[in-house]
Design a protein around this motif. Structure first.
Motif, mmCIF file in Angstrom:
data_model
loop_
_atom_site.group_PDB
_atom_site.id
_atom_site.type_symbol
_atom_site.label_atom_id
_atom_site.label_comp_id
_atom_site.label_asym_id
_atom_site.label_seq_id
_atom_site.Cartn_x
_atom_site.Cartn_y
_atom_site.Cartn_z
ATOM 1 N N LEU A 1 -2.364 -2.056 -0.077
ATOM 2 C CA LEU A 1 -2.235 -2.270 1.094
ATOM 3 C C LEU A 1 -0.687 -3.099 1.430
ATOM 4 O O LEU A 1 -0.916 -3.812 2.490
ATOM 5 C CB LEU A 1 -3.444 -2.845 2.085
ATOM 6 N N GLU A 2 0.079 -3.001 0.501
ATOM 7 C CA GLU A 2 1.214 -4.017 0.406
ATOM 8 C C GLU A 2 2.121 -3.566 1.582
ATOM 9 O O GLU A 2 2.783 -4.373 2.035
ATOM 10 C CB GLU A 2 1.818 -4.099 -0.803
ATOM 11 N N SER A 3 2.416 -2.376 1.912
ATOM 12 C CA SER A 3 3.470 -2.118 2.833
ATOM 13 C C SER A 3 2.922 -2.218 4.406
ATOM 14 O O SER A 3 3.826 -2.817 5.186
ATOM 15 C CB SER A 3 3.708 -0.443 2.734
ATOM 16 N N LYS A 4 1.742 -2.178 4.769
ATOM 17 C CA LYS A 4 1.197 -2.473 6.088
ATOM 18 C C LYS A 4 -0.042 -2.530 5.968
ATOM 19 O O LYS A 4 -0.882 -2.181 5.136
ATOM 20 C CB LYS A 4 1.844 -1.197 7.004
ATOM 21 N N LEU B 1 -5.003 4.214 13.051
ATOM 22 C CA LEU B 1 -3.812 3.703 13.536
ATOM 23 C C LEU B 1 -2.586 4.073 12.432
ATOM 24 O O LEU B 1 -1.608 3.985 12.593
ATOM 25 C CB LEU B 1 -3.728 2.608 14.133
ATOM 26 N N THR B 2 -3.074 3.895 11.023
ATOM 27 C CA THR B 2 -2.008 3.602 9.978
ATOM 28 C C THR B 2 -2.477 4.317 8.951
ATOM 29 O O THR B 2 -3.634 5.012 8.547
ATOM 30 C CB THR B 2 -1.823 2.124 9.635
ATOM 31 N N TYR B 3 -1.559 4.764 7.827
ATOM 32 C CA TYR B 3 -1.840 5.387 6.743
ATOM 33 C C TYR B 3 -2.469 6.890 6.884
ATOM 34 O O TYR B 3 -3.176 7.300 6.402
ATOM 35 C CB TYR B 3 -2.566 4.722 5.650
ATOM 36 N N LEU B 4 -1.642 7.498 7.974
ATOM 37 C CA LEU B 4 -1.956 8.882 8.499
ATOM 38 C C LEU B 4 -1.748 9.887 7.286
ATOM 39 O O LEU B 4 -2.005 11.050 7.618
ATOM 40 C CB LEU B 4 -1.601 9.101 9.890
#
Length: 867
Positions: free
Chosen positions: A819-822, A846-849
């Protein structure tokens, strides 16, 4: 607490009462029946013809009585011989009227103001004729004076307070007399028709089945702040082995909490109501000054009437008397929940508070009464009626006890209650019991010995709690785990059970065996818990040791709340679900709890894990890629751990073999630390890890409440990915509060992380303002979850050939990430209270779609039983 935390267990006490009395009967002590006398009517002011709220209507010489509702109506039904009825109301002359026994009659009563008590009256026009305004409103001005003086009128304003408290709590089955008599299960038992009370609820009969009395001495010290309860005596009905009496008592106390009119928010039935004298009360309430009165002692009082501006808001309707001598203290309150308020299962709720004057001129609470009428629907005759009455006497202020008296346990019991006979109770009760209440003790004592009762309770427990008795010392279950299926085991059959308190209160044994028809392997579990106190292993505060052995499967990263992993309904999962583990675990731990809700747990575990399904443990090997590493068959870890937990003012529903936490405004802190021991019992890794979890409910008054959970963790040392923090994912269709509901299993790992979960319930704040929707009693929820983490270079597989590769799919594409990028984030919008117990959420990732096999939106449901 050691528990499987079956979510259905907590529902037992919502339904058990109905089964108790519908299950079986008993020949009760007969009560001589008289002709039924019904007296109903209205009470109004003789001068203004205005309805009077809260007028005491009673039969002289008995405990039978009622009070008028918001429209001045009343009704009393009794089998006693009645010749007259009496009406009493502060500021008015007491009136008595003759009645004819054995008949139905309607009375329209006009009460005259008391010339000896009342020396001035301020008549205010009816509120509907004038547009309401806070400006130039004497009632609002008076409320603001009450608010300004709240601090000095509270008991906490004294350095020391001491008083005797008597508490009576009861629950009754409710229906019309005719339906009770025609009921197929009840009509053959004489005690049903002989021991019903027709005077409490209009048109319906009340049959008590639970009653508890408690006599205590209460002590309060301001600095350092200490509260201590000395239990002098307690008495309650005993349902026997099938029903947890302690759990029922805890549940009753949870429903009927103390009402402090001086608090800004009053918690009742798990909901918060805005007090009519809250700091912001003039913003949300309408106030009317009805009149002023002067008592025989010369005390001048004002009578205020109040009602919510929004009838659907969680507020009260009623009246109060307030002193006008400069203290501006509340002398009495008579209020009820507004009819437009949406409370599950509650048809009516009334509160009455009375205060008495201290020698220093201030007032203390002398009696508190709360009455609630429960039912599946507003129009249903059948339901439950609950009542809690608390009275206070021998009130002493600023009389200090020795310092040692305030130390030690917060609750102290002076002697076994079994040695106290009825003579003691007759002399010690602050108010006598009615004949119906007295008979309740006798009825339940006989009921528990009936074979029909025991048989029905056995099957009822199996249906609701999931366990079926096999003799008196063993029970079989959980029933909902007997059959399930998954991609690794295929069809899975499981059979297990545990011992009961009849086997031993100090020892509990639990076991199961399971078999998978696809992998053709047997699974086992055997555990035992031993109490190191003279109490049950489940009774707070616990001091116990537990040992267990388990050989079974599980999904890495799946952590469920209140359900077992092999619950049949959880067999249905979305997406790919073929990365599993075979585990073989030896575990021993020691738990010690303290009265202040501090606890610690020390544990030791040896864990052998082997990959199953498509999951493989493949070493990174030679960095050049020329080395074809062979998959590892298993990993072995040996771990010592400690957990420190502090839950100040924690509340829970204590059962015989489980404990269900009750959310309140106080935080819960949990600190966990563990160390891997290399070389001991085959342990292959040396590491240390620590995690801190803090949870708290924030009450936002009329805006509802927010449950907030924050957590952070760190792992020291080099470990392969199965020993990193595998973040809690959920691929079932059940909404899991503490998991990420659109995250895939094993999708994210970290060796350091921080997270926050916010679940906000509006409690109908929005829906109650919509004309059509508010009748549905639906509730609104919004949730937001965020997780940030990373993996240090020493734990990244591509940098360290001694580690294991992250899982990939058949094409070599990665399935496990860092999970380093966001941060990972998801949010949901939900509707609760569907059919009074179901909640559905629409969840949005909401993320990593861009990750493979992920869903960016989904619908999840969960059972959520709320008032």
């Amino acid at each position: 607490m050691y528990s499987d935390r079956n979510m259905y267990s907590v529902y037992l006490y919502r339904l058990i009462c109905f089964m108790l009395l519908m299950a079986a009967g008993v020949q009760a002590t007969p009560v001589m029946a008289q002709g039924l006398t019904t007296i109903k009517g209205t009470v109004k002011d003789a001068a203004t013809n205005e309805a009077l709220i809260g007028v005491s209507v009673f039969i002289p010489g008995t405990s039978t009585g009622t009070s008028t509702d918001y429209e001045g109506n009343f009704q009393i039904r009794t089998n006693q011989i009645v010749n007259k009825i009496q009406f009493s109301y502060l500021g008015y002359q007491t009136a008595s009227m003759a009645v004819t026994p054995g008949q139905e009659q309607t009375l329209h009563v006009k009460l005259q103001t008391d010339a000896k008590v009342l020396n001035e009256v301020v008549v205010v026009g009816k509120k509907r004729k004038v547009k309401y305004s806070n400006k130039d409103n004497p009632a609002v001005d008076l409320i603001r004076l009450i608010v300004d003086n709240k601090a000095r009128n509270r008991p906490e304003s004294y350095d020391y307070v001491q008083y005797e408290q008597y508490e009576k709590t009861q629950m009754s089955l409710v229906n019309t007399p005719e339906k009770l008599k025609r009921n197929l299960l009840l009509r053959k038992y004489d005690f049903i028709t002989n021991n019903i009370d027709t005077t409490v609820l209009t048109g319906r009969a009340v049959l008590p089945f639970f009653i508890q009395e408690e006599l205590t001495e209460q002590y309060y010290r301001k600095s350092p702040q200490t509260r201590k309860t000395v239990v002098k005596a307690e008495k309650k009905v005993d349902f026997g082995e099938f029903v947890d009496n302690q759990g029922i008592m805890a549940y009753m106390q949870h429903m009927y909490q103390d009402v402090d009119i001086y608090d800004n928010n009053i918690t009742i039935l798990t909901n918060q109501f805005l007090s009519p004298i809250a700091d912001m009360a003039p913003t949300f309430y309408k106030f009317y000054l009805k009149d002023t009165v002067r008592t025989d002692e010369g005390q001048q009082l004002a009578r205020l009437q109040f009602e919510p501006r929004n009838p659907a808001a969680f507020m009260f309707t009623g009246s109060m008397y307030v002193t006008l001598d400069g203290t501006y203290a509340v002398q009495s309150v008579d209020m009820e929940v507004s009819k437009g308020v949406s409370i599950n299962w509650v048809r009516d709720l009334k509160i009455k508070l009375d205060f008495e004057k201290n020698p220093d001129g201030r007032y203390h609470l002398s009696k508190s009464g709360l009455k609630a009428d429960f039912g599946l629907t507003q129009n249903s005759d059948m339901g439950f009626y609950g009542e809690r009455v608390v009275s206070f006497r021998d009130y002493k202020v600023n009389e200090a006890q020795p310092a040692s008296h305030y130390e030690g346990e917060a609750v102290v019991r002076t002697q076994p209650t079994s040695v106290l006979g009825e003579d003691f109770w007759q002399a010690s009760r602050h108010d006598s019991l009615s004949a119906v209440e007295v008979n309740t003790y006798t009825n339940i004592d006989s009921l528990v010995n009936m074979k029909s009762f025991r048989r029905t309770m056995d099957w009822g427990t199996a249906l609701i709690a999931g366990y079926k008795r096999a003799g008196s010392k063993i029970e079989i279950g959980p029933i909902n785990t007997f059959y399930s299926f998954n991609p690794v085991e295929g069809f899975r059959l499981r059979f297990g059970g545990r011992t009961t308190n009849n086997f031993s209160k100090k020892v509990m044994l639990e076991t199961y065996t399971a078999y998978g028809f696809k992998d053709e392997q047997w699974k086992y579990y055997l555990g035992g818990t031993y109490s190191l106190t003279d109490r049950s292993i489940w009774e707070f505060p616990v001091r116990a040791i537990r040992v267990s052995y388990q050989k079974d499967t599980n999904i890495p990263g799946q952590e469920l709340q209140f359900v077992q992993e092999d619950n049949f309904l959880l067999s249905f999962k979305r997406g790919e679900n073929d990365k599993w583990l075979y585990n073989e675990t030896y575990n021993i731990d020691y738990l010690r709890e303290f009265e202040n809700h501090m606890s610690y747990r020390i544990g030791f575990r040896n864990w052998r894990q082997a990959p199953a399904g498509s999951l493989q443990y493949i070493p990174v090997g030679d960095a050049t890629g020329e080395d074809e590493s062979q998959p590892l068959q298993q990993l072995t870890t040996t771990e010592a751990s400690i957990e420190l937990r502090w839950a100040p003012n924690e509340q829970f529903l204590q059962g015989k073999i489980y404990r269900t936490p009750v959310a309140n405004r106080h935080p819960v802190f949990t600190l966990r630390a563990a160390a891997g021991i290399k070389g001991t019992f085959g342990g292959q890794f040396e590491y240390q890890k620590v995690a801190l979890n803090v949870s708290k409910r924030f009450y936002l008054s009329q805006l509802g409440y927010s449950d907030v959970v924050t957590e952070g963790g760190y792992i020291f040392g080099q470990v392969p990915f199965p020993l990193l923090s595998i973040h809690r994912a959920n691929q079932s269709y059940s909404y899991q509060l503490q998991s990420y509901n659109l995250m895939n299993f094993l999708e994210f790992v970290s060796d350091q992380y921080a997270s926050v979960h916010i679940d906000h319930g509006f409690n109908g704040f929005i829906f109650n303002k919509l004309p059509l929707i508010k009748k549905t009693k639906l509730r609104e929820f919004v949730t937001f979850k965020a997780l940030y983490g990373k993996v240090r270079e020493e734990n990244m597989p591509h940098e360290n050939p001694d580690l294991l590769r992250f899982p990939t799919d058949a094409n070599g594409l990665p399935l496990t990430y860092t999970l380093e990028s966001k941060p990972y984030m998801e949010a949901s919008v939900g509707i609760g209270n569907i059919f009074n117990f179901f909640r559905i959420d629409v969840v949005k990732r909401l993320t990593y779609l861009d990750h493979p096999n992920v869903s960016d939106i989904g619908i999840r449901g969960r059972f959520k039983f709320d008032f």
